[in-house]
Design a protein around this motif. Structure first.
Motif, PDB file in Angstrom:
ATOM      1  N   GLY A 264      -1.122   5.665  -4.477  1.00 54.90           N
ATOM      2  CA  GLY A 264       0.072   4.908  -4.151  1.00 54.90           C
ATOM      3  C   GLY A 264       0.165   3.619  -4.944  1.00 54.90           C
ATOM      4  N   LEU A 265      -0.941   2.914  -5.051  1.00 56.70           N
ATOM      5  CA  LEU A 265      -0.943   1.663  -5.803  1.00 56.70           C
ATOM      6  C   LEU A 265      -0.723   1.899  -7.295  1.00 56.70           C
ATOM      7  N   GLU A 266      -1.350   2.947  -7.827  1.00 60.61           N
ATOM      8  CA  GLU A 266      -1.147   3.254  -9.251  1.00 60.61           C
ATOM      9  C   GLU A 266       0.324   3.538  -9.530  1.00 60.61           C
ATOM     10  N   MET A 267       0.941   4.334  -8.657  1.00 60.28           N
ATOM     11  CA  MET A 267       2.349   4.670  -8.868  1.00 60.28           C
ATOM     12  C   MET A 267       3.251   3.463  -8.643  1.00 60.28           C
ATOM     13  N   ALA A 268       2.924   2.638  -7.663  1.00 60.35           N
ATOM     14  CA  ALA A 268       3.728   1.442  -7.394  1.00 60.35           C
ATOM     15  C   ALA A 268       3.717   0.505  -8.598  1.00 60.35           C
ATOM     16  N   HIS A 269       2.555   0.317  -9.211  1.00 59.20           N
ATOM     17  CA  HIS A 269       2.466  -0.552 -10.391  1.00 59.20           C
ATOM     18  C   HIS A 269       3.221   0.066 -11.571  1.00 59.20           C
ATOM     19  N   TRP A 270       3.129   1.377 -11.728  1.00 60.76           N
ATOM     20  CA  TRP A 270       3.850   2.045 -12.819  1.00 60.76           C
ATOM     21  C   TRP A 270       5.355   1.891 -12.644  1.00 60.76           C
ATOM     22  N   LEU A 271       5.826   2.070 -11.420  1.00 64.64           N
ATOM     23  CA  LEU A 271       7.254   1.953 -11.152  1.00 64.64           C
ATOM     24  C   LEU A 271       7.739   0.514 -11.302  1.00 64.64           C
ATOM     25  N   LYS A 272       6.883  -0.431 -10.955  1.00 65.36           N
ATOM     26  CA  LYS A 272       7.255  -1.845 -11.037  1.00 65.36           C
ATOM     27  C   LYS A 272       7.646  -2.235 -12.460  1.00 65.36           C
ATOM     28  N   ASP A 273       7.068  -1.554 -13.443  1.00 62.90           N
ATOM     29  CA  ASP A 273       7.342  -1.880 -14.845  1.00 62.90           C
ATOM     30  C   ASP A 273       8.475  -1.049 -15.445  1.00 62.90           C
ATOM     31  N   ARG A 274       9.059  -0.158 -14.646  1.00 66.03           N
ATOM     32  CA  ARG A 274      10.151   0.661 -15.150  1.00 66.03           C
ATOM     33  C   ARG A 274      11.462  -0.134 -15.161  1.00 66.03           C
TER      34      ARG A 274
END
Length: 387
Positions: A264-274
């Motif tokens: 969840g954290l990995e995906m949240a950080h990835w999405l934050k930069d989109r």
């Protein structure tokens, strides 16, 4: 002795006793209604651990006892769904003429239950800003009997100041109930924070495989007799197979939650930069509202969070994205092995706070698929979003 073990070890030990099971590792699945007594004296004096199927079975008792120890509770009861657990808890602490305080961010079926069932039976229901903290004291009435909490909020992920609200409740002798489905007792110890009743949908992380429905309610010592009495009056218990599956899910619950947290954290950080994302609603992110309270009170996060899209995107853009996902399924719930995604909008039913996040919103459940595949699925979805 089990209290000295770490949680991963506890979860392998709780709710089973091979010495009582002919040496078999797991408790068998008990199915049945009628219990046979040996003598007239036994039946007249109710001299049996279980007197009828509605009182439970060894399978149910194993799960209840395991959850009580995990949650630090005096006792636990089960129900056939998470909403059933909510009903059991509310019927335990309220009566006709009482006043109930509910957070405006609450799980929508909880709101529907209160607005239709609780009011029907003479309970006054008021909603409050989930971020109110100590100021909830201004909403207390002479007939307030219960304060309900849900932290983080369903879909919108507001983190409540549970210790502050509990302190006000205790000052006035008011019972507190929390929906702890997102964190489970592994990441938030509700009873250690003074909450009287802690409930969750065991459908999610306890089951872990999207193949059962279950509710769990645990109580502190003071509130346990009332909860058990409500449960006995209603006989609202789950089926034997669901309890067996929940016990099996219990063994890997910590491993799955830690993996869900990581993903969840990995995906949240990835999405934050989109560029398509305006903001990510994940309490474990430092820039998310409520992060400091989360950091103070929680020991982890799960695999469910929401995102707000850039305001330039329309509902049709969002439909283009979500209608053709390859891995993410359009479906409710969370905590299973599969990744899920849903659009949501709280604006139509909130009554105290205004839901205006700045753009369209979607909630994601991150499952156990390969992370690169999940990111690719979302990236392709974002390409459709922009068309």
């Amino acid at each position: 002795m089990k209290n000295n073990f770490q949680v991963s070890t506890k979860l392998t030990q709780l709710g089973r006793n091979p010495n009582e099971q002919y040496g078999f590792v797991n408790c068998p699945t008990y199915r049945g209604s009628t219990v046979i007594f040996n003598t007239v004296s036994d039946i007249e004096n109710d001299n049996a651990v279980f007197n009828y199927g509605t009182a439970g079975t060894p399978t149910i008792a194993n799960l209840e006892n395991a959850w009580s120890e995990l949650a630090g509770a005096a006792g636990t009861v089960l129900s056939p769904s998470g909403l059933g657990a909510i009903a059991l808890a509310l019927f335990t602490t309220t009566k006709a003429g009482d006043h109930l305080l509910m957070p405006d961010s609450v799980y929508r079926p909880s709101r529907n239950f209160c607005n239709n069932m609780m009011i029907k039976y003479g309970v006054e229901v008021s909603y409050y800003d989930p971020l109110i903290g100590l100021d909830i004291e201004t909403l207390i009435k002479p007939n307030t009997s219960t304060i309900f909490l849900e932290s983080p909020g369903s879909q919108s992920f507001e983190i409540q100041d549970v210790p502050a609200i509990v302190s006000v409740a205790k000052k006035y002798g008011i019972k507190t109930i929390i929906d702890n489905t997102w964190a489970t007792p592994l990441f938030f110890k509700a009873h250690e924070h003074g909450v009287d009743l802690s409930l969750e949908a065991g459908t999610k992380y306890l089951g872990g495989h999207s193949d059962l429905l279950m509710g769990v309610v645990s109580a502190n010592k003071e509130t346990w007799p009332a909860l058990r009495a409500t449960y006995d009056y209603m006989s609202m218990l789950p089926g034997a197979e669901d309890c067996f599956l929940a016990l099996r899910g219990l063994r890997t619950m910590h491993l799955r939650l830690k993996e869900a947290e990581k993903r969840g954290l990995e995906m949240a950080h990835w999405l934050k930069d989109r560029p398509e994302i305006l903001k990510v609603l994940h309490p474990a992110l430092p820039d998310c509202q409520g992060h400091e309270i989360w950091k103070r009170d929680f020991t982890g996060s799960s695999g469910l969070f929401s995102v707000v899209l850039d305001p330039k995107y329309t509902h049709q853009n969002l439909a283009n994205m979500l209608d053709n996902m390859s891995i993410f399924g359009l479906g409710f719930s969370w905590g299973g092995f599969e990744s899920l995604i849903i659009p949501f909008d709280c604006s139509s039913y909130r009554t105290v706070t205004k839901w205006n996040p700045g753009g369209l919103t979607i909630r994601l459940q991150i499952g156990l698929e390969d992370m690169d595949d999940l990111k690719s699925d979302l990236a392709q979805g974002f390409n459709r979003l922009k068309n």
